[in-house]
Write an enzyme that holds these catalytic residues in place. Structure first.
Site, PDB file in Angstrom:
ATOM      1  N   ASP A 142       0.766  -1.244   0.000  1.00 41.70           N
ATOM      2  CA  ASP A 142       0.000   0.000   0.000  1.00 41.70           C
ATOM      3  C   ASP A 142       0.804   1.305   0.000  1.00 41.70           C
ATOM      4  O   ASP A 142       0.348   2.301  -0.545  1.00 41.70           O
ATOM      5  CB  ASP A 142      -0.966   0.007   1.200  1.00 41.70           C
ATOM      6  CG  ASP A 142      -2.056   1.049   1.061  1.00 41.70           C
ATOM      7  OD1 ASP A 142      -2.472   1.326  -0.076  1.00 41.70           O
ATOM      8  OD2 ASP A 142      -2.495   1.594   2.079  1.00 41.70           O
ATOM      9  N   CYS A 249     -15.889   4.176   3.386  1.00 43.05           N
ATOM     10  CA  CYS A 249     -17.238   3.774   2.957  1.00 43.05           C
ATOM     11  C   CYS A 249     -17.144   2.378   2.370  1.00 43.05           C
ATOM     12  O   CYS A 249     -16.245   2.093   1.580  1.00 43.05           O
ATOM     13  CB  CYS A 249     -17.775   4.760   1.922  1.00 43.05           C
ATOM     14  SG  CYS A 249     -19.419   4.348   1.284  1.00 43.05           S
TER      15      CYS A 249
END
Length: 354
Positions: A142, A249
């Site tokens: 990441d 989300c």
């Protein structure tokens, strides 16, 4: 635990490597040639040219390295793609109706995946070096200019769905992705095949219309980007769509039909939700100062956004709650030293007054 799971030495290297990866907690494994996703650079450059990355300047500044594995490390020959499951036991959308509680994305409710995945990647890489002494390796999770999703699709972990995230037949949308680059010529796995078909569930579920077309994301409208990456006032036109989401989300992931096949038994225990992060009180979050923020979110990926962004997000959620009980704390926050917190609090007060 790892040593007990080691395969017999007469198996082929790729099979032994997979067994070791699974012993280190990875639920998904595959191998791709370093040049297996040649379209990545073109798609990335188009996305950047359209400005859809918003404030994520690092995507642009290292685009050449990000466009292909060889751009980052010319000697790489193979990419070992790995996925660690964080499949939720409960419906991620269940808190939508509890307006005085904050919704935190499933991936951030447990331990920091950066630490957990990187430690496991290093363990697998050490084993590989021990088996093939001429091998060179680099591990990524990441934070480096690596396009994990197209590489994972090329390695057979799944495919990039219409929401642009990886979808796995076995693990749904709930995989943390990591990669090991190596100079070894390993036998590649069969690439993943797109099985979205005519389904548009993820597109229809987005509260802020962040998908201009299937397989294309405009980060500037994405709630994950707005609540995590964006450091400043959130555009007013998008605030009501945020609802009670305070960090990330899951909507486009949670509605994917392939999640019904995701087996929570494969979930890494490090990502079990912490009680205080599963359904936090907006009132508690609005009261956070810097010291309390650091204490509550220690060991969580949430800690990197800082107190200002978290309280900004909680203030917007309070404004969307319809609960006038938040008025006193919002009145105090309207004078906060952080301009983005004060702005969000003033907006929330107007919403609750209307």
């Amino acid at each position: 635990m790892v040593a007990e799971a080691l395969p017999p030495p007469d198996d082929r290297l790729e099979d032994r490597l997979e067994a070791v990866a699974r012993a280190h907690g990875f639920a998904a494994f595959g191998i791709a040639r370093a040049d297996a996703a040649p379209e990545t650079a073109e798609r990335l450059n188009q996305w950047l040219a359209e400005g859809r990355h918003g404030d994520m300047i690092w995507m642009e500044s290292r685009a050449e390295q990000r466009g292909s594995p060889q751009g980052l490390w010319p000697e790489v020959r193979s990419v070992i793609a790995l996925g660690m499951s964080y499949a939720p036991a409960l419906d991620p959308l269940a808190l939508a109706a509890h307006r005085t509680r904050g919704r935190i994305s499933v991936y951030a409710q447990g331990g920091d995946y950066h630490d957990v995945v990187k430690k496991a990647l290093k363990g697998v890489a050490r084993w590989l070096i021990g088996e093939a002494e001429d091998a060179e390796v680099k591990v990524f999770v990441d934070t480096a200019p690596v396009m994990e999703k197209p590489l994972s699709a090329a390695a057979g972990l799944g495919w990039q769905g219409k929401h642009t995230n990886l979808v796995s037949r076995e693990h749904g949308s709930w995989l943390f992705l990591g990669a090991i680059y190596t100079t070894l010529d390993l036998t590649p796995s069969k690439a993943g095949r797109d099985t979205c078909g005519s389904c548009a569930a993820c597109q229809d579920a987005c509260p802020t219309d962040a998908f201009p077309a299937p397989y294309r994301l405009d980060a500037r409208r994405c709630i994950s980007y707005l609540t995590i990456e964006h450091n400043g006032p959130i555009p007013v036109a998008l605030r009501r769509g945020i609802g009670n989401r305070i960090y990330g989300c899951d909507d486009c992931l949670a509605v994917c039909p392939w999640n019904k096949f995701a087996d929570t038994a494969h979930r890494h225990r490090a990502f079990l939700p912490r009680a205080e992060l599963a359904a936090p009180s907006l009132g508690d979050l609005l009261d956070l100062d810097d010291a309390a923020f650091r204490e509550v979110f220690a060991g969580s990926p949430i800690k990197r956004i800082g107190r200002g962004r978290m309280v900004r997000n909680a203030a917007i959620a309070a404004g969307n709650s319809g609960d006038r009980g938040f008025v006193p704390v919002l009145e105090r926050l309207a004078k906060d030293e952080s301009p983005m917190v004060a702005d969000a609090a003033l907006w929330a007060l107007d919403e609750l007054a209307s």
